[in-house]
Design a protein around this motif. Structure first.
Motif, PDB file in Angstrom:
ATOM      1  N   PHE A  94       0.833  -1.205   0.000  1.00 32.25           N
ATOM      2  CA  PHE A  94       0.000   0.000   0.000  1.00 32.25           C
ATOM      3  C   PHE A  94       0.869   1.257   0.000  1.00 32.25           C
ATOM      4  O   PHE A  94       0.667   2.168  -0.807  1.00 32.25           O
ATOM      5  CB  PHE A  94      -0.918  -0.022   1.236  1.00 32.25           C
ATOM      6  N   HIS A  95       1.861   1.298   0.875  1.00 34.17           N
ATOM      7  CA  HIS A  95       2.724   2.478   0.973  1.00 34.17           C
ATOM      8  C   HIS A  95       3.591   2.643  -0.267  1.00 34.17           C
ATOM      9  O   HIS A  95       3.794   3.766  -0.748  1.00 34.17           O
ATOM     10  CB  HIS A  95       3.583   2.402   2.237  1.00 34.17           C
ATOM     11  N   LEU A  96       4.078   1.547  -0.801  1.00 32.64           N
ATOM     12  CA  LEU A  96       4.889   1.617  -2.019  1.00 32.64           C
ATOM     13  C   LEU A  96       4.061   2.107  -3.200  1.00 32.64           C
ATOM     14  O   LEU A  96       4.532   2.927  -4.005  1.00 32.64           O
ATOM     15  CB  LEU A  96       5.512   0.256  -2.319  1.00 32.64           C
ATOM     16  N   HIS A  97       2.818   1.646  -3.307  1.00 29.48           N
ATOM     17  CA  HIS A  97       1.943   2.116  -4.384  1.00 29.48           C
ATOM     18  C   HIS A  97       1.665   3.613  -4.251  1.00 29.48           C
ATOM     19  O   HIS A  97       1.606   4.328  -5.262  1.00 29.48           O
ATOM     20  CB  HIS A  97       0.635   1.316  -4.414  1.00 29.48           C
ATOM     21  N   ASN A  98       1.499   4.094  -3.022  1.00 26.33           N
ATOM     22  CA  ASN A  98       1.308   5.528  -2.827  1.00 26.33           C
ATOM     23  C   ASN A  98       2.511   6.321  -3.327  1.00 26.33           C
ATOM     24  O   ASN A  98       2.369   7.351  -3.985  1.00 26.33           O
ATOM     25  CB  ASN A  98       1.061   5.843  -1.348  1.00 26.33           C
TER      26      ASN A  98
END
Length: 119
Positions: A97-101
């Protein structure tokens, strides 16, 4: 406190005036403050992280010229997310999730000629 993704214009010297807004919700989230340990972990160091490891001790400012390299690092970590999450004992979904953000922020920054800040 949370780590947040925002944008800056590196041509503006005054830090406050250089601020160009946050990534769109929920895209501004890059983990809790405790995630500095995740981003600066030996797991990422051994995978060649050059950008994210700075978050262990300071905020991260990625200049427009370095956005492409930062994106490649994020994609590499994303491709190893299963092993990284297992080694760090964190949820793979949270890591992804954080990497996609951050990847979405890179796309926006490249389009606008901005830098990315994670603080």
């Amino acid at each position: 406190m949370s780590l947040a993704i925002s944008f800056f214009d590196p041509t503006v010297e005054d830090e406050d005036a250089a601020f160009r807004g946050m990534a769109e919700m929920p895209g501004d989230l890059f983990g809790w403050e405790s995630w500095r340990g995740v981003w600066g972990s030996k797991e990422l160091v051994k995978r060649g992280s050059k950008f994210l490891v700075h978050l262990k001790k300071s905020d991260l400012y990625v200049r427009p010229i370095d956005i492409h390299s930062f994106r490649i690092e994020l994609e590499s970590i994303l491709s190893d997310s299963t092993d990284i999450a297992r080694a760090l004992k964190i949820a793979e979904e949270d890591l992804q999730f954080h990497l996609h953000n951050a990847l979405a922020a890179c796309a926006h920054a490249e389009q606008k000629g901005l830098g990315v800040c994670i603080s």
